[in-house]
Write a protein that holds these residues in place. Structure first.
Motif, PDB file in Angstrom:
ATOM      1  N   THR A 170       0.833  -1.210   0.000  1.00 32.75           N
ATOM      2  CA  THR A 170       0.000   0.000   0.000  1.00 32.75           C
ATOM      3  C   THR A 170       0.865   1.255   0.000  1.00 32.75           C
ATOM      4  O   THR A 170       0.657   2.178  -0.791  1.00 32.75           O
ATOM      5  CB  THR A 170      -0.919   0.009   1.233  1.00 32.75           C
ATOM      6  N   ILE A 297      -6.445  -5.167   3.601  1.00 31.07           N
ATOM      7  CA  ILE A 297      -6.519  -4.800   2.182  1.00 31.07           C
ATOM      8  C   ILE A 297      -7.536  -3.683   1.979  1.00 31.07           C
ATOM      9  O   ILE A 297      -7.306  -2.741   1.208  1.00 31.07           O
ATOM     10  CB  ILE A 297      -6.881  -6.033   1.325  1.00 31.07           C
ATOM     11  N   SER A 298      -8.651  -3.760   2.681  1.00 34.08           N
ATOM     12  CA  SER A 298      -9.685  -2.722   2.574  1.00 34.08           C
ATOM     13  C   SER A 298      -9.142  -1.366   3.018  1.00 34.08           C
ATOM     14  O   SER A 298      -9.355  -0.343   2.349  1.00 34.08           O
ATOM     15  CB  SER A 298     -10.902  -3.094   3.423  1.00 34.08           C
ATOM     16  N   ILE A 301      -6.734  -0.130   0.364  1.00 34.85           N
ATOM     17  CA  ILE A 301      -7.443   0.430  -0.791  1.00 34.85           C
ATOM     18  C   ILE A 301      -7.880   1.866  -0.502  1.00 34.85           C
ATOM     19  O   ILE A 301      -7.732   2.763  -1.337  1.00 34.85           O
ATOM     20  CB  ILE A 301      -8.653  -0.445  -1.162  1.00 34.85           C
ATOM     21  N   CYS A 302      -8.408   2.083   0.696  1.00 37.95           N
ATOM     22  CA  CYS A 302      -8.824   3.440   1.086  1.00 37.95           C
ATOM     23  C   CYS A 302      -7.629   4.389   1.092  1.00 37.95           C
ATOM     24  O   CYS A 302      -7.747   5.560   0.693  1.00 37.95           O
ATOM     25  CB  CYS A 302      -9.488   3.413   2.457  1.00 37.95           C
ATOM     26  N   ILE A 305      -6.748   5.227  -2.567  1.00 40.50           N
ATOM     27  CA  ILE A 305      -7.768   6.128  -3.127  1.00 40.50           C
ATOM     28  C   ILE A 305      -7.612   7.531  -2.552  1.00 40.50           C
ATOM     29  O   ILE A 305      -7.729   8.535  -3.274  1.00 40.50           O
ATOM     30  CB  ILE A 305      -9.184   5.578  -2.848  1.00 40.50           C
ATOM     31  N   ALA A 317     -15.381   4.993  -0.522  1.00 38.57           N
ATOM     32  CA  ALA A 317     -14.816   3.637  -0.577  1.00 38.57           C
ATOM     33  C   ALA A 317     -14.800   2.997   0.802  1.00 38.57           C
ATOM     34  O   ALA A 317     -15.128   1.813   0.956  1.00 38.57           O
ATOM     35  CB  ALA A 317     -13.392   3.694  -1.145  1.00 38.57           C
ATOM     36  N   LEU A 321     -16.708  -0.455   1.710  1.00 34.24           N
ATOM     37  CA  LEU A 321     -15.934  -1.592   2.197  1.00 34.24           C
ATOM     38  C   LEU A 321     -16.348  -1.984   3.610  1.00 34.24           C
ATOM     39  O   LEU A 321     -16.418  -3.177   3.932  1.00 34.24           O
ATOM     40  CB  LEU A 321     -14.443  -1.261   2.148  1.00 34.24           C
TER      41      LEU A 321
END
Length: 345
Positions: A170, A297-298, A301-302, A305, A317, A321
């Motif tokens: 990330t 992972i969630s 992802i945030c 983004i 997001a 999620l």
């Protein structure tokens, strides 16, 4: 091929090839985890020096492709080496908590000596916060704190290695979006080392990373997050590492509060961590680890983004999620209850 992809692959392969030799070394020198209490999930003695393979792969690859003329790079190499020596001694002799803390402070102090410290923070409400005399204490607190978050969460096969890899990947993507090439490269090497070690560490594990691995992973993540804050004076640079490491940070803060409320020493191990609670409600080791991967992972992802698109899109997001995770948790709970009912009949 971009350097960070090359570095990731080289570090991953090297960790995979090195781990079997480290396993033999661990048995030879007595770096063994014997399950002496109910807190431990494993049932048989296990070698626990796996972090040495992660360290070797990171260092060898780093010495080949990282810009060694940068004080920051030399600082993480030297500080990381101190952490690994401390971890090896702890994996063999089970050092007292105070000794480990002093060693972590020494490693963090090396970063400060090489100029890696946070002197200015972005205020999310606007403006800048100048730390002044608090810069060094804040730096030591951050590095030691994050180093221990990975150490605290290392309780199931593959958990710490997987979460560290997710966080490193990330932060690599975010560093690339901020045009911080060296930071992206450092995170690529760390992610590769953790993933290369994971086949031996995922359930059923053949080797544990031990404090050698969990502290080293936490230390490098903390150092790079701090360097990112220095290089990019934006709110994103402050929030992203906190989001990327959100799960281990939450678990550590909750553990400290829990032990404080019950009048227990902060460093005293217990079975109140998130992964222990997931096991207690009926999940297998693999299920608990995979569920925690999904959460990490969630959050990752945030983070990406947020860095690439902005706060509004990141919040949307995060809400989506979070909703999906709640539905998944509800489904898991329903399934487990149904199994209990069936077995009860």
């Amino acid at each position: 091929m971009p350097h960070y992809i090359y570095g990731f692959l080289m570090s991953m392969v090297l960790a995979y090839l090195t781990t079997p030799f480290v396993m033999k070394l661990a048995w030879k020198i007595g770096a063994i985890d014997v399950p002496k209490d109910a807190r431990r999930v494993h049932k048989k003695p296990m070698p626990r020096l796996g972090g040495l393979a992660i360290y070797i792969s990171f260092m060898v690859t780093g010495l080949l492709i990282l810009p060694l003329e940068l004080p920051y790079v030399r600082g993480i190499f030297l500080g990381g080496s101190i952490i690994v020596i401390l971890g090896i001694l702890d994996d063999i002799y089970n050092l007292p908590a105070k000794v480990k803390l002093l060693g972590q402070l020494a490693a963090a102090g090396v970063l400060v000596l090489f100029g890696v410290k946070v002197e200015i923070l972005t205020n999310p409400l606007g403006g800048m916060i100048i730390l002044g005399k608090l810069a060094i204490p804040a730096t030591l607190f951050w590095v030691v704190g994050i180093t221990n978050t990975l150490n605290f969460i290392d309780g199931l096969d593959g958990l710490a290695a997987g979460i560290a890899a997710i966080a490193a990947f990330t932060m690599m993507l975010v560093n690339l979006s901020l045009e911080q090439a060296n930071g992206a490269l450092v995170m690529a090497l760390l992610a590769g080392a953790a993933i290369g070690f994971l086949p031996y560490n995922f359930n059923p594990a053949k080797i544990f990373m031990g404090d050698t691995g969990s502290m080293f992973l936490g230390f490098i993540l903390a150092a790079q997050a701090m360097e990112g804050m220095v290089k990019s004076a934006t709110v994103i640079a402050l929030i992203v590492p906190i989001l990327a490491l959100g799960l281990p940070i939450f678990d550590t803060v909750y553990a400290i509060l829990r032990r404080f409320v019950h009048g227990k020493p902060i460093m005293q191990a217990d079975k109140g961590h998130v992964h222990h609670r997931l096991i207690a409600i009926g999940l297998s080791q693999k299920q608990a680890v995979l569920f925690m991967y999904v959460i990490s992972i969630s959050l990752g992802i945030c983070s990406v983004i947020l860095a690439m698109l902005g706060v509004r899109q990141a919040l949307i997001a995060f809400a989506l999620l979070a909703f999906m995770l709640l539905l998944s948790a509800r489904h898991i709970n329903t399934t487990l209850e149904a199994k209990k009912t069936t077995h009860g009949m």
